[in-house]
Structures are given as C-alpha cells and as structure tokens.
Scaffold this active site. Sequence first.
Site, PDB file in Angstrom:
ATOM      1  N   TYR A 178       9.328 -14.498 -11.752  1.00 47.91           N
ATOM      2  CA  TYR A 178       8.222 -13.563 -11.506  1.00 47.91           C
ATOM      3  C   TYR A 178       6.896 -14.180 -11.993  1.00 47.91           C
ATOM      4  O   TYR A 178       5.892 -14.165 -11.277  1.00 47.91           O
ATOM      5  CB  TYR A 178       8.496 -12.232 -12.220  1.00 47.91           C
ATOM      6  CG  TYR A 178       7.405 -11.197 -12.020  1.00 47.91           C
ATOM      7  CD1 TYR A 178       7.269 -10.507 -10.820  1.00 47.91           C
ATOM      8  CD2 TYR A 178       6.494 -10.911 -13.044  1.00 47.91           C
ATOM      9  CE1 TYR A 178       6.257  -9.567 -10.633  1.00 47.91           C
ATOM     10  CE2 TYR A 178       5.480  -9.975 -12.862  1.00 47.91           C
ATOM     11  CZ  TYR A 178       5.371  -9.311 -11.660  1.00 47.91           C
ATOM     12  OH  TYR A 178       4.355  -8.379 -11.480  1.00 47.91           O
ATOM     13  N   ALA A 204       0.825  -1.217   0.000  1.00 46.77           N
ATOM     14  CA  ALA A 204       0.000   0.000   0.000  1.00 46.77           C
ATOM     15  C   ALA A 204       0.856   1.263   0.000  1.00 46.77           C
ATOM     16  O   ALA A 204       0.324   2.367   0.055  1.00 46.77           O
ATOM     17  CB  ALA A 204      -0.908  -0.009   1.230  1.00 46.77           C
ATOM     18  N   THR A 205       2.186   1.103  -0.045  1.00 49.21           N
ATOM     19  CA  THR A 205       3.061   2.262   0.147  1.00 49.21           C
ATOM     20  C   THR A 205       3.619   2.832  -1.151  1.00 49.21           C
ATOM     21  O   THR A 205       4.372   3.803  -1.119  1.00 49.21           O
ATOM     22  CB  THR A 205       4.241   1.873   1.061  1.00 49.21           C
ATOM     23  OG1 THR A 205       4.830   0.662   0.542  1.00 49.21           O
ATOM     24  CG2 THR A 205       3.786   1.640   2.483  1.00 49.21           C
ATOM     25  N   SER A 206       3.280   2.234  -2.267  1.00 48.03           N
ATOM     26  CA  SER A 206       3.877   2.685  -3.526  1.00 48.03           C
ATOM     27  C   SER A 206       2.975   2.273  -4.685  1.00 48.03           C
ATOM     28  O   SER A 206       2.119   1.386  -4.545  1.00 48.03           O
ATOM     29  CB  SER A 206       5.268   2.028  -3.656  1.00 48.03           C
ATOM     30  OG  SER A 206       5.776   2.128  -4.959  1.00 48.03           O
ATOM     31  N   GLY A 207       3.149   2.931  -5.824  1.00 46.67           N
ATOM     32  CA  GLY A 207       2.532   2.493  -7.080  1.00 46.67           C
ATOM     33  C   GLY A 207       1.019   2.286  -7.018  1.00 46.67           C
ATOM     34  O   GLY A 207       0.261   3.095  -6.455  1.00 46.67           O
ATOM     35  N   ILE A 208       0.582   1.178  -7.581  1.00 48.83           N
ATOM     36  CA  ILE A 208      -0.841   0.846  -7.725  1.00 48.83           C
ATOM     37  C   ILE A 208      -1.521   0.824  -6.353  1.00 48.83           C
ATOM     38  O   ILE A 208      -2.609   1.378  -6.163  1.00 48.83           O
ATOM     39  CB  ILE A 208      -0.974  -0.531  -8.427  1.00 48.83           C
ATOM     40  CG1 ILE A 208      -0.389  -0.465  -9.841  1.00 48.83           C
ATOM     41  CG2 ILE A 208      -2.421  -0.999  -8.451  1.00 48.83           C
ATOM     42  CD1 ILE A 208      -0.134  -1.831 -10.491  1.00 48.83           C
ATOM     43  N   GLY A 209      -0.862   0.187  -5.384  1.00 51.47           N
ATOM     44  CA  GLY A 209      -1.462   0.017  -4.064  1.00 51.47           C
ATOM     45  C   GLY A 209      -1.634   1.340  -3.326  1.00 51.47           C
ATOM     46  O   GLY A 209      -2.624   1.521  -2.601  1.00 51.47           O
TER      47      GLY A 209
HETATM   48  N1  LIG Z   1       3.597  -2.451 -12.642  1.00 53.99           N
HETATM   49  C1  LIG Z   1       3.213  -3.414 -13.463  1.00 53.99           C
HETATM   50  O1  LIG Z   1       3.446  -3.355 -14.694  1.00 53.99           O
HETATM   51  C2  LIG Z   1       2.473  -4.614 -12.923  1.00 53.99           C
HETATM   52  C3  LIG Z   1       1.863  -5.496 -13.837  1.00 53.99           C
HETATM   53  C4  LIG Z   1       1.190  -6.614 -13.356  1.00 53.99           C
HETATM   54  C5  LIG Z   1       1.136  -6.835 -11.975  1.00 53.99           C
HETATM   55  N2  LIG Z   1       1.739  -5.957 -11.126  1.00 53.99           N
HETATM   56  C6  LIG Z   1       1.645  -6.240  -9.679  1.00 53.99           C
HETATM   57  O2  LIG Z   1       1.042  -5.122  -9.045  1.00 53.99           O
HETATM   58  C7  LIG Z   1       1.445  -5.096  -7.667  1.00 53.99           C
HETATM   59  C8  LIG Z   1       1.874  -3.696  -7.284  1.00 53.99           C
HETATM   60  O3  LIG Z   1       3.055  -3.393  -8.004  1.00 53.99           O
HETATM   61  P1  LIG Z   1       3.459  -1.919  -8.465  1.00 53.99           P
HETATM   62  O4  LIG Z   1       3.679  -1.988  -9.932  1.00 53.99           O
HETATM   63  O5  LIG Z   1       2.543  -0.907  -7.907  1.00 53.99           O
HETATM   64  O6  LIG Z   1       4.917  -1.823  -7.816  1.00 53.99           O
HETATM   65  P2  LIG Z   1       5.512  -0.963  -6.592  1.00 53.99           P
HETATM   66  O7  LIG Z   1       5.237   0.474  -6.805  1.00 53.99           O
HETATM   67  O8  LIG Z   1       6.919  -1.403  -6.479  1.00 53.99           O
HETATM   68  O9  LIG Z   1       4.686  -1.483  -5.339  1.00 53.99           O
HETATM   69  C9  LIG Z   1       5.024  -2.690  -4.731  1.00 53.99           C
HETATM   70  C10 LIG Z   1       4.606  -2.676  -3.275  1.00 53.99           C
HETATM   71  O10 LIG Z   1       5.016  -3.911  -2.670  1.00 53.99           O
HETATM   72  C11 LIG Z   1       5.765  -3.620  -1.507  1.00 53.99           C
HETATM   73  N3  LIG Z   1       6.799  -4.621  -1.257  1.00 53.99           N
HETATM   74  C12 LIG Z   1       7.743  -5.080  -2.115  1.00 53.99           C
HETATM   75  N4  LIG Z   1       8.557  -5.962  -1.490  1.00 53.99           N
HETATM   76  C13 LIG Z   1       8.110  -6.059  -0.214  1.00 53.99           C
HETATM   77  C14 LIG Z   1       8.553  -6.778   0.935  1.00 53.99           C
HETATM   78  N5  LIG Z   1       9.616  -7.589   0.896  1.00 53.99           N
HETATM   79  N6  LIG Z   1       7.866  -6.630   2.088  1.00 53.99           N
HETATM   80  C15 LIG Z   1       6.794  -5.800   2.172  1.00 53.99           C
HETATM   81  N7  LIG Z   1       6.342  -5.066   1.121  1.00 53.99           N
HETATM   82  C16 LIG Z   1       6.998  -5.197  -0.049  1.00 53.99           C
HETATM   83  C17 LIG Z   1       6.401  -2.258  -1.789  1.00 53.99           C
HETATM   84  O11 LIG Z   1       6.801  -1.674  -0.568  1.00 53.99           O
HETATM   85  P3  LIG Z   1       7.956  -0.530  -0.505  1.00 53.99           P
HETATM   86  O12 LIG Z   1       7.221   0.764  -0.619  1.00 53.99           O
HETATM   87  O13 LIG Z   1       8.611  -0.767   0.810  1.00 53.99           O
HETATM   88  O14 LIG Z   1       8.892  -0.814  -1.630  1.00 53.99           O
HETATM   89  C18 LIG Z   1       5.247  -1.549  -2.480  1.00 53.99           C
HETATM   90  O15 LIG Z   1       4.321  -1.054  -1.528  1.00 53.99           O
HETATM   91  C19 LIG Z   1       2.538  -6.153  -7.524  1.00 53.99           C
HETATM   92  O16 LIG Z   1       1.996  -7.333  -6.974  1.00 53.99           O
HETATM   93  C20 LIG Z   1       2.970  -6.405  -8.961  1.00 53.99           C
HETATM   94  O17 LIG Z   1       3.507  -7.706  -9.119  1.00 53.99           O
HETATM   95  C21 LIG Z   1       2.390  -4.855 -11.551  1.00 53.99           C
END
Ligand SMILES: NC(=O)c1ccc[n+]([C@@H]2O[C@H](COP(=O)([O-])OP(=O)(O)OC[C@H]3O[C@@H](n4cnc5c(N)ncnc54)[C@H](OP(=O)(O)O)[C@@H]3O)[C@@H](O)[C@H]2O)c1
Length: 300
Positions: A164, A13-18
């Site tokens: 992945y 919930a701290t970055s990106g989509i979440g």
């Molecule tokens: N972006 C894409 O193109 C895409 C496509 C398909 C699916 N997704 C999925 O969408 C979801 C969100 O991804 P996003 O693109 O928004 O990326 P993101 O901005 O990197 O967000 C990822 C989140 O997961 C947290 N996280 C990562 N490793 C962790 C750990 N070891 N312990 C606790 N929290 C952790 C991060 O926390 P921190 O803030 O601490 O880093 C951040 O809040 C993911 O499941 C990803 O696989 C993304």
Amino acid sequence: MPEPARILVMTGATSGIGAHALARLTARPGTRAIIGARPSATRPALDGVEMLPLDLASLADVRAFAAAVLDRLNGEKIDMLVLNAGAQFRDTSGRSAEGYELTFAVNHLAHYLLARLLLPAVAEGGRIVITTSDTHDPNILRGAPARLETDRWAHTPGSATSAYAASKLGNLLTAQSIAGLTQTSQRRITTIAYNPGLTGGTGLQRDFPAPLRVVFRALRPLFILLSRLRPQLYMSTPEHAGDILAQLADGTLTPPEGRVYASLVRGQLTFPAPSALAQDPEARDQMWRESADLTGLPAR
Ligand SMILES: NC(=O)c1ccc[n+]([C@@H]2O[C@H](COP(=O)([O-])OP(=O)(O)OC[C@H]3O[C@@H](n4cnc5c(N)ncnc54)[C@H](OP(=O)(O)O)[C@@H]3O)[C@@H](O)[C@H]2O)c1
C-alpha cells in the site's frame, strides 16, 4: 450571474472521502461530473453525475474508460481531474487482469495510465488531484519504501502494508512528474498529491474483518488523543477529508508555488516536504519510465 460551467472527471467518487468531495463539487450549479466506478458501486444520487464503468484492476478497462470519457467530452476540456480511488488488502496475493500485484495495480499503475491518457484533455488552468497517503514515508510508517523497486512492487511484493505504501509513493511521484512536464506548466495546470491522513468510517478497510473495522472506528477519540504524540494518528472524518479534497480540486485551496504535496495533519491542511525518496528527481523519472513500460506507454 450564473457560475461558469465546469467539468469534473473522477475516480473513487462512490464511497468515503471521494463521495463527500463529489457531493460538494456537484453542489455548485453548472458542474458536470463523469465518474468511473465498478458496476457494483453505489450510484451517487446527485444531479449532473454520469457514471461510466471502470475497474482499476484492469488496464484494458482504464483505456476503455479514458476513451469513453473523451467521447463524452466531444472536444470539451476537463477542469478538474480527481484520481482518488484506492484500495488496501489483507495480503498481496491478489493480481490485476494483467498479472500485477493488485494494490500497486489499482492504486498506482491504473491512475498513472489514466492520468497520461486524459492529460491532453485537461483544460488550460485546470487542476489534477491524485490522492496519496502519508504512509508513503518511512518516517511515518515502518515498511514504507526507502528506495525505488518498481519491478518488485509490481511482481513480487512483500507485506500488504508495504505494498500500500509503495502504491501511494507511486501516486506522489506521478503527481511530481506531471507537475514537472512542460505541457502542464505551459497550460498552467496545477497538480496536487493529497494526503487526507488517517480517516475513519470509509470503506478502505473493507477487506479486513468486520469487528476490526468497528473497533477501529470506535477508537477515534483514542486516536485523537494519541495524535498529540504522533500527529499522523489523528483520525479525521470522511466529511472533512472530502471537503478539503473538493477545495483542492476546485481551486478554493491551492498549494504555495512549487509545492505538490498537500497533507492533512491533525485535520489541518499543510504543505510539507514528502519523504526523501518522493523528493528525489531520479526516483521520480525512473518511476515514470518504469510505469510507462508496465502500462504499455512510451516514456514520453
Ligand atoms: N481512509 C484513510 O485512512 C486514508 C488515508 C490516506 C489515504 N487514503 C486514500 O484516500 C482515498 C479514498 O479512500 P477512502 O478512505 O475514502 O476509501 P473508500 O471509502 O474505500 O473509497 C475508495 C474508492 O475507490 C474505489 N475503488 C476501489 N477499488 C476500485 C477499483 N478496482 N476500480 C474502481 N474503483 C475502485 C471505491 O469504489 P467502490 O465504491 O466500488 O468500492 C471507492 O469509491 C484512497 O486513495 C485511499 O488510499 C485514505
């Protein structure tokens, strides 16, 4: 009349989509959110949000987080359980605290364990959303799994891309398993595996070189053009993908009866069939059993 109070428990919930999904969900008055995040994460400046420590790279941390959540809830139930955290690495050299390949451990094993530990605390009529990816499907990504190899994925994986993809198949199969449990149907819990599709401008590629990330984001118009030929290349934004995640979590959007997989295709929400492997009930049950074994849980 005031909106009824509701409780959200969330990872990623701290970055990106979440982060966008959290902002949308907590914008509704009466929403209490408990989020799990690493101490290094940016604390969301939002009302009603409590951040508890959680590093998904450690199953011990997952257990401690689940215990802390249950303690905070003090018998209250979770209306929305959103398991959205995810990571993508350059290679498969990283290991979790328990010695598993890091991508598989963070994305799949940790969320499998967390979902099972918190499932009894999900409210009647509650919702569970696990973020997966269309890259679980060999028709979308070459190198995505065509057969189940849980033990290899946990211990001796191949490329970073296939690690992945395997972890995201794990998310999807976990959602299918939860949806098939008697306790979830009896308690009318809706379970969804959500694919946001290719989304630029998030932190997902943070392990990759900065110039590559800048180029990737700048090429959004090109990706959108290419998506006319290959829909999965459509690049969405974190705002849009987060908005849909929030709407799936709070029930504004819901899959048709019997569907678990919700996928953004060219920015539109669809409910397609996932990969052949993700539809296979034997693979689903095997992944459940083997993940139980790897996380130290009983199979049932
Ligand atoms: N972006 C894409 O193109 C895409 C496509 C398909 C699916 N997704 C999925 O969408 C979801 C969100 O991804 P996003 O693109 O928004 O990326 P993101 O901005 O990197 O967000 C990822 C989140 O997961 C947290 N996280 C990562 N490793 C962790 C750990 N070891 N312990 C606790 N929290 C952790 C991060 O926390 P921190 O803030 O601490 O880093 C951040 O809040 C993911 O499941 C990803 O696989 C993304």
